[in-house]
Every structure is written in C-alpha cells, then in structure tokens.
Design a protein around this motif. Structure first.
Motif, PDB file in Angstrom:
ATOM      1  N   GLU A  97       0.877  -1.284  -0.049  1.00 11.45           N
ATOM      2  CA  GLU A  97      -0.006  -0.003  -0.030  1.00 11.45           C
ATOM      3  C   GLU A  97       0.850   1.113   0.062  1.00 11.45           C
ATOM      4  OE1 GLU A  97      -2.397  -0.667   3.430  1.00 11.45           O
ATOM      5  OE2 GLU A  97      -3.757  -1.935   2.493  1.00 11.45           O
ATOM      6  N   GLN A  98       2.063   1.181   0.529  1.00  9.25           N
ATOM      7  CA  GLN A  98       2.691   2.399   0.843  1.00  9.25           C
ATOM      8  C   GLN A  98       3.949   2.505  -0.445  1.00  9.25           C
ATOM      9  OE1 GLN A  98       2.587   4.906   3.198  1.00  9.25           O
ATOM     10  NE2 GLN A  98       0.667   3.322   3.631  1.00  9.25           N
ATOM     11  N   GLY A  99       3.998   1.557  -1.412  1.00 12.74           N
ATOM     12  CA  GLY A  99       4.687   1.469  -2.628  1.00 12.74           C
ATOM     13  C   GLY A  99       6.094   1.090  -2.138  1.00 12.74           C
ATOM     14  N   ILE A 100       6.145   0.313  -1.202  1.00 10.24           N
ATOM     15  CA  ILE A 100       7.495  -0.103  -0.833  1.00 10.24           C
ATOM     16  C   ILE A 100       8.045  -1.372  -1.333  1.00 10.24           C
ATOM     17  CG2 ILE A 100       9.155  -0.541   1.290  1.00 10.24           C
ATOM     18  CD1 ILE A 100       7.186   1.432   2.876  1.00 10.24           C
ATOM     19  N   SER A 101       8.999  -1.800  -1.935  1.00  5.37           N
ATOM     20  CA  SER A 101       9.294  -2.750  -2.560  1.00  5.37           C
ATOM     21  C   SER A 101      10.628  -3.333  -1.881  1.00  5.37           C
ATOM     22  CB  SER A 101       9.547  -2.976  -3.937  1.00  5.37           C
ATOM     23  OG  SER A 101      10.745  -1.801  -4.249  1.00  5.37           O
ATOM     24  N   ALA A 102      10.644  -4.855  -2.337  1.00  2.00           N
ATOM     25  CA  ALA A 102      11.905  -5.352  -1.797  1.00  2.00           C
ATOM     26  C   ALA A 102      13.334  -4.641  -1.989  1.00  2.00           C
ATOM     27  CB  ALA A 102      11.883  -6.712  -2.157  1.00  2.00           C
ATOM     28  N   VAL A 155      15.380 -20.770   4.744  1.00  2.00           N
ATOM     29  CA  VAL A 155      15.514 -19.492   4.624  1.00  2.00           C
ATOM     30  C   VAL A 155      16.031 -18.765   3.301  1.00  2.00           C
ATOM     31  CG1 VAL A 155      16.205 -17.270   5.948  1.00  2.00           C
ATOM     32  CG2 VAL A 155      14.944 -19.044   6.930  1.00  2.00           C
ATOM     33  N   ALA A 156      17.379 -19.461   3.234  1.00  2.00           N
ATOM     34  CA  ALA A 156      17.973 -19.021   2.039  1.00  2.00           C
ATOM     35  C   ALA A 156      17.170 -19.076   0.476  1.00  2.00           C
ATOM     36  CB  ALA A 156      19.205 -20.051   1.877  1.00  2.00           C
ATOM     37  N   HIS A 157      16.618 -20.339   0.580  1.00  2.00           N
ATOM     38  CA  HIS A 157      15.876 -20.320  -0.768  1.00  2.00           C
ATOM     39  C   HIS A 157      14.339 -19.594  -0.820  1.00  2.00           C
ATOM     40  CE1 HIS A 157      13.560 -22.598  -3.793  1.00  2.00           C
ATOM     41  NE2 HIS A 157      12.497 -22.218  -3.073  1.00  2.00           N
ATOM     42  N   HIS A 158      14.143 -19.318   0.245  1.00  2.00           N
ATOM     43  CA  HIS A 158      12.994 -18.166   0.516  1.00  2.00           C
ATOM     44  C   HIS A 158      13.665 -16.906   0.099  1.00  2.00           C
ATOM     45  CE1 HIS A 158       9.487 -15.920   2.050  1.00  2.00           C
ATOM     46  NE2 HIS A 158      10.298 -15.253   2.667  1.00  2.00           N
ATOM     47  N   VAL A 159      14.532 -16.380   0.701  1.00  2.00           N
ATOM     48  CA  VAL A 159      15.335 -15.103   0.585  1.00  2.00           C
ATOM     49  C   VAL A 159      15.603 -14.816  -1.235  1.00  2.00           C
ATOM     50  CG1 VAL A 159      17.258 -13.445   0.958  1.00  2.00           C
ATOM     51  CG2 VAL A 159      16.182 -14.749   2.681  1.00  2.00           C
ATOM     52  N   ASN A 160      15.870 -15.957  -1.714  1.00  2.00           N
ATOM     53  CA  ASN A 160      16.154 -15.816  -3.195  1.00  2.00           C
ATOM     54  C   ASN A 160      14.948 -15.751  -3.751  1.00  2.00           C
ATOM     55  OD1 ASN A 160      18.990 -15.985  -3.689  1.00  2.00           O
ATOM     56  ND2 ASN A 160      18.942 -18.262  -3.599  1.00  2.00           N
ATOM     57  N   SER A 161      13.757 -16.046  -3.304  1.00  2.00           N
ATOM     58  CA  SER A 161      12.349 -15.489  -4.146  1.00  2.00           C
ATOM     59  C   SER A 161      12.314 -14.177  -4.127  1.00  2.00           C
ATOM     60  CB  SER A 161      11.350 -16.606  -3.549  1.00  2.00           C
ATOM     61  OG  SER A 161      10.940 -16.015  -2.089  1.00  2.00           O
ATOM     62  N   HIS A 162      12.729 -13.459  -3.177  1.00  2.00           N
ATOM     63  CA  HIS A 162      12.421 -12.097  -3.191  1.00  2.00           C
ATOM     64  C   HIS A 162      13.046 -11.362  -4.424  1.00  2.00           C
ATOM     65  CE1 HIS A 162      10.365 -11.641   0.500  1.00  2.00           C
ATOM     66  NE2 HIS A 162      11.193 -12.381   1.243  1.00  2.00           N
ATOM     67  N   PHE A 163      14.136 -11.859  -4.726  1.00  2.00           N
ATOM     68  CA  PHE A 163      15.071 -11.338  -5.676  1.00  2.00           C
ATOM     69  C   PHE A 163      14.887 -11.780  -7.239  1.00  2.00           C
ATOM     70  CE2 PHE A 163      16.975 -10.727  -1.405  1.00  2.00           C
ATOM     71  CZ  PHE A 163      17.007  -9.341  -1.456  1.00  2.00           C
ATOM     72  N   ASP A 164      14.004 -12.921  -7.232  1.00  2.00           N
ATOM     73  CA  ASP A 164      14.005 -13.633  -8.782  1.00  2.00           C
ATOM     74  C   ASP A 164      13.195 -12.764  -9.424  1.00  2.00           C
ATOM     75  OD1 ASP A 164      15.492 -15.543  -7.931  1.00  2.00           O
ATOM     76  OD2 ASP A 164      13.755 -16.928  -7.443  1.00  2.00           O
TER      77      ASP A 164
END
Length: 164
Positions: A97-102, A155-164
C-alpha cells in the motif's frame, strides 16, 4: 448474516473478531477489503479500514460504523495496536500500500553471517577418531520480509525468491 453482494469495500458492518468468537462480541467499522471469495455460513471475512479482521454478522448504519471505529487506526487483526513502524513494515500488505518494494542491489550473501561465525558442535564420526563439524539446526527468520521462518537452507531459498 449478509451475503457477498452486500459486503463490499466501503460497506458499514458489524463483525466478530476471531479472538471474540467464544463470546460473540461484535465490533463495528467500515470494510476496507473483502477476504472471503463467496458466501460463508459464519459470515464473510473482511478487513476493516482500521486493520481489524473478522466475520460480518450484520450490516450497520454509517453512524454505528463511525462510532465503532472512531480513533482507531493501524490495528492488528484482533484489534491490538501495531506497536511500531517496524511492525508495520513486516506486513506485506502495508508495504504494498505504501509502494515499498523489496530492497534491490543485494545478494543472498549480504543477509547471512560468514560460515566461520555459525555455531557448531564437534562430534566423532563412526570410527571415533576424526571430528566432524555439524551446524546446530537453528531457526532463522527471513531478513527481507521478517515473516518466513525455517532452517538456514529453507530461509536461503525463500530469500532468493524475493530477488527472482
């Protein structure tokens, strides 16, 4: 219990919060978001504009909704106050809602300590002579969204999903 055609964003409703289901206590407010895709026997689940989440029991007047949510903002799903901006940032819907991305420009390595600083324990292998290093199975939290928890590999796999 109102049906899905009546419960729309902006509607004035009386809901039962999950925490109040045993008592049946109702709170009033204005619908911000409908969370149920169709009719539901216990009521359509909604998020009010103040952040509370519950199942709609009845429609109310605009005045009842205003009085029922007067002065309430940024509440958790059960009406508890969100304590700080960092707590708000953990909510992906708030960030959206605030337009904040990863964050960008980071790699997975930026979020984990060097291997030499991980806690380990020494054990003997099957022959009993050569020590092996076995990492402690510690629960990690995603350093990007602060919501996902798991072992280091998950967690490593999950964090990678933020940057794919």
């Amino acid at each position: 219990v109102p049906n899905i055609r009546q419960v729309v964003s902006g509607a004035h409703v009386s809901i039962i919060l999950k925490i109040d289901q045993p008592t049946g206590r109702q709170v009033q407010g204005t619908v911000a978001e409908v969370l149920t895709s169709g009719d539901h026997p216990r009521g359509i689940k909604v998020r009010l504009v103040d952040g509370r989440v519950g199942r709609v029991q009845r429609m109310v007047t605009e005045e009842e909704a205003r009085v029922g949510s007067e002065g309430l903002r940024n509440l958790g799903r059960n009406g508890e106050p969100i304590r700080s901006a960092s707590m708000l940032m953990r909510n992906p819907r708030h960030r959206e809602e605030q337009g904040i991305s990863a964050p960008s420009g980071f790699t997975l390595d930026d979020f984990f300590p060097p291997e030499s600083s991980l806690p380990c324990e020494e054990t003997q292998n099957s022959s009993g002579h050569i020590p092996e290093i076995i990492p402690h199975p510690a629960i990690q939290t995603c350093p990007v969204c602060y919501e996902f928890e798991g072992d280091e590999l998950a967690v490593a796999h999950h964090v990678n999903s933020h940057f794919d």
